[in-house]
Design an enzyme around this catalytic site. Structure first.
Site, PDB file in Angstrom:
ATOM      1  N   LYS A 272       0.855  -1.182   0.000  1.00  0.00           N
ATOM      2  CA  LYS A 272       0.000   0.000   0.000  1.00  0.00           C
ATOM      3  C   LYS A 272       0.901   1.245   0.000  1.00  0.00           C
ATOM      4  CE  LYS A 272      -3.945  -2.162   2.288  1.00  0.00           C
ATOM      5  NZ  LYS A 272      -4.922  -2.001   1.193  1.00  0.00           N
ATOM      6  N   ARG A 347      -9.778 -12.062   0.597  1.00  0.00           N
ATOM      7  CA  ARG A 347     -10.548 -13.106  -0.096  1.00  0.00           C
ATOM      8  C   ARG A 347      -9.781 -14.431  -0.117  1.00  0.00           C
ATOM      9  NH1 ARG A 347     -10.852  -9.493  -5.454  1.00  0.00           N
ATOM     10  NH2 ARG A 347     -10.786  -7.917  -3.821  1.00  0.00           N
TER      11      ARG A 347
HETATM   12  N1  BES Z   1      -8.200  -4.400   3.542  1.00  0.00           N
HETATM   13  C1  BES Z   1      -8.327  -3.903   2.242  1.00  0.00           C
HETATM   14  C2  BES Z   1      -9.657  -3.198   1.982  1.00  0.00           C
HETATM   15  C3  BES Z   1      -9.921  -1.953   2.762  1.00  0.00           C
HETATM   16  C4  BES Z   1      -9.731  -0.719   2.171  1.00  0.00           C
HETATM   17  C5  BES Z   1     -10.423  -2.004   4.033  1.00  0.00           C
HETATM   18  C6  BES Z   1     -10.023   0.423   2.869  1.00  0.00           C
HETATM   19  C7  BES Z   1     -10.712  -0.856   4.741  1.00  0.00           C
HETATM   20  C8  BES Z   1     -10.523   0.359   4.156  1.00  0.00           C
HETATM   21  C9  BES Z   1      -8.210  -5.033   1.228  1.00  0.00           C
HETATM   22  O1  BES Z   1      -7.407  -6.095   1.606  1.00  0.00           O
HETATM   23  C10 BES Z   1      -7.612  -4.451   0.009  1.00  0.00           C
HETATM   24  O2  BES Z   1      -6.481  -4.056   0.068  1.00  0.00           O
HETATM   25  N2  BES Z   1      -8.374  -4.420  -1.054  1.00  0.00           N
HETATM   26  C11 BES Z   1      -7.934  -3.874  -2.286  1.00  0.00           C
HETATM   27  C12 BES Z   1      -8.343  -4.827  -3.387  1.00  0.00           C
HETATM   28  C13 BES Z   1      -7.698  -4.510  -4.697  1.00  0.00           C
HETATM   29  C14 BES Z   1      -6.228  -4.831  -4.655  1.00  0.00           C
HETATM   30  C15 BES Z   1      -8.389  -5.338  -5.751  1.00  0.00           C
HETATM   31  C16 BES Z   1      -8.595  -2.518  -2.461  1.00  0.00           C
HETATM   32  O3  BES Z   1      -9.768  -2.362  -2.064  1.00  0.00           O
HETATM   33  O4  BES Z   1      -7.949  -1.614  -2.944  1.00  0.00           O
HETATM   34 MN    MN Z   2      -5.330  -5.750   1.121  1.00  0.00          MN
END
Ligand code: BES
Ligand code: MN
Ligand code: ZN
Length: 490
Positions: A272, A347
């Site tokens: 991230k 997931r």
């Molecule tokens: N934990 C995150 C999702 C999330 C985002 C939770 C903001 C709480 C607040 C999840 O694991 C994630 O990183 N999802 C990605 C998916 C993408 C890589 C397809 C996302 O939502 O950007």
């Molecule tokens: Mn994630």
């Protein structure tokens, strides 16, 4: 703080602070309120006029009462229009009164609110929930907290004598909500896969639930390659938590609740970046937190339903052992996954948890996860996403959410979008195109359920609130413990 109920008329109550309510545009001092006003030397009438109090929803006025009176302060709260009065609006009114009484440093408080829907038990329950949720204060990580908390020692719900059972029920539910809040609020160096397993252990031993913790080796034997792939870069061991509540007699039904339990989500090698909110990713175990919170409440409420509380807990980290973007994992149902993005890790952990849960032959399974930023974009911070191919289950969950004052919006399980997850080399990829990202996430999960009625809840938005909002204080909300509890009780 003790919460009780009594049928003492408000005119006769003596103590610190009395809270009374008015419907919008019906602020009239008639009947016992006229008597009260007279008893207090006209102070109610003055307060209403001076503050132009109209009873609109969320409005309030407070004044000190002349010394020598049977009460010290009076709080007026507005209920809004009669048509909008509901158990949920009353819950928020309970929170508003609690915050005012805290500001006023009240020690004893009497609350006089109308009975809604001819349901005195429901009324007592929601007022109690509103009070407890607004007064919850988390000072665990402050060495010298500014806010020392409310001084309230005794609260009495007027006109609700004999609703002790409903008050106890609310306290048990709030126990669960508060556990979930505290798990989410604690940072990732405090809440780890190990500590989550310990929390499950405390609940199990305190309330007599059975607990199975699958260690890494146990997960390997079950072929949980998808979960273990996510876990492999962490220095902390993964813990697969399976906590079970069984009623004394033959269960009326058997349910599964699965919570995403990422105690930290760095994104993995798809790390991230700046501005991504990486520093907030302790919240990524919000699903597991609500699952354990629901377990704590259910264990006390003792319904006639068997419930399996499950979480595949780990961290998503980077190291020389990290997943390479593009790696192929095999889940415990034999399906292969090309990990084209290591940040879509939730997931991957849920996949093996769903396969595990389905083997338990349950009547229904619900998973809840802080799964996608896309869901937050779609529905904002107050509303969770709900996906289910089973309309009966979706209806049950919507009713449970409504009763708990938690918001969900049903989203489509649009099969066509699964095309976006097709992989040239494996059975599927773990991420598709940006568009419809919360829907492809749900479709990915669906590959790991064969026939059990199943619903997926994306709670990425509502697990956290930046500001005070209804019954929530700023910070972790404990969403959606009340929905889960109501669903199990339904
Ligand atoms: N934990 C995150 C999702 C999330 C985002 C939770 C903001 C709480 C607040 C999840 O694991 C994630 O990183 N999802 C990605 C998916 C993408 C890589 C397809 C996302 O939502 O950007
Ligand atoms: Mn994630
Ligand atoms: Zn995540």
């Amino acid at each position: 703080m003790e919460i009780g109920a009594t049928d003492t008329p408000r005119l006769d109550w003596t103590g610190d602070t009395l809270a009374v309510s008015f419907l919008e545009d019906a602020v009239e001092l008639t009947g016992d309120l006229a008597e009260l006003d007279e008893k207090l030397g006209g102070i109610l009438k003055e307060l209403i006029e001076e503050t132009e109090f109209k009873g609109s929803v969320g409005s309030s006025a407070v004044t000190r009462v002349g010394s020598g009176s049977s009460i010290r302060k009076i709080i007026l709260v507005g209920l809004g229009k009669a048509d909008n009065l509901s158990l949920d609006s009353l819950r928020r009114t309970g929170s508003a009164i609690a915050r005012l009484a805290k500001q006023q440093k009240s020690k004893t408080l009497a609350i006089s609110l109308p009975v809604v829907n001819d349901d005195p038990a429901g009324t007592a329950q929601v007022i109690t929930e509103g009070l407890l949720l607004a007064l919850h204060l988390d000072n665990r990580f402050k060495s010298d907290p500014e806010d020392k908390g409310a001084k309230l020692e005794q609260v009495e719900l007027l006109g609700l004598g004999s609703q002790e059972t409903a008050i106890t029920k609310a306290q048990q539910i709030c126990d669960g909500v508060i556990l979930a809040r505290e798990l989410v609020a604690a940072p990732a160096n405090e809440v780890t896969p190990i500590s989550l397993a310990q929390t499950a252990e405390s609940i199990a031993s305190e309330y007599g639930l059975s607990l199975e913790i699958l260690e890494k080796e146990d997960c390997e034997k079950l072929g949980m390659g998808s979960f273990l792939g996510v876990a492999q870069a962490s220095d902390l061991p993964p813990k697969f938590i399976h906590l079970t509540y069984k009623p004394q007699d033959t269960p009326r039904r058997k349910l599964g609740i699965i919570g995403k339990g990422l105690t930290f989500d760095s994104g993995g090698l798809n790390i991230k970046g700046a501005g991504s909110g990486i520093e907030t990713m302790k919240i990524d175990m919000g699903g597991a937190a609500a699952t354990l919170g629901a377990a704590k409440a259910i264990a006390q409420l003792k319904p006639d339903t068997e419930v399996h509380f499950i979480s595949a807990a780990t961290e998503n980290m980077i190291s020389g052992r990290a997943l390479h973007p593009g790696d192929i994992l095999t889940a415990s149902n034999g399906k292969t996954i090309e990990v084209n993005n290591t940040d879509a890790e939730g997931r991957l952990t849920l996949a093996d948890a769903l396969v595990f849960a389905e083997k338990l032959e349950l009547d229904a399974i619900v998973d809840l996860a802080t799964l996608t930023g896309a869901c937050v974009v779609a529905l904002g911070n107050d509303i969770g996403g709900l996906w289910s191919a089973d309309e009966a289950l979706a209806t049950q969950l919507k009713a449970a959410a409504e009763a708990g004052g938690e918001k969900f919006w049903q989203m489509p399980l649009e099969e066509k979008y699964f095309e976006g997850l097709k992989s040239p080399i494996a059975d599927m990829k773990n991420t598709g195109p940006r568009a419809g990202g919360s829907i492809t996430a749900a479709l990915f999960l669906k590959q790991f359920i064969k026939e059990t009625p199943w619903a997926h809840l994306d709670i990425a938005g509502p697990v956290w609130s930046d500001k005070e909002n209804g019954c929530n204080n700023s910070g972790a909300t404990g969403f959606p413990v009340r929905t889960l509890v109501n669903w199990v009780l339904s």
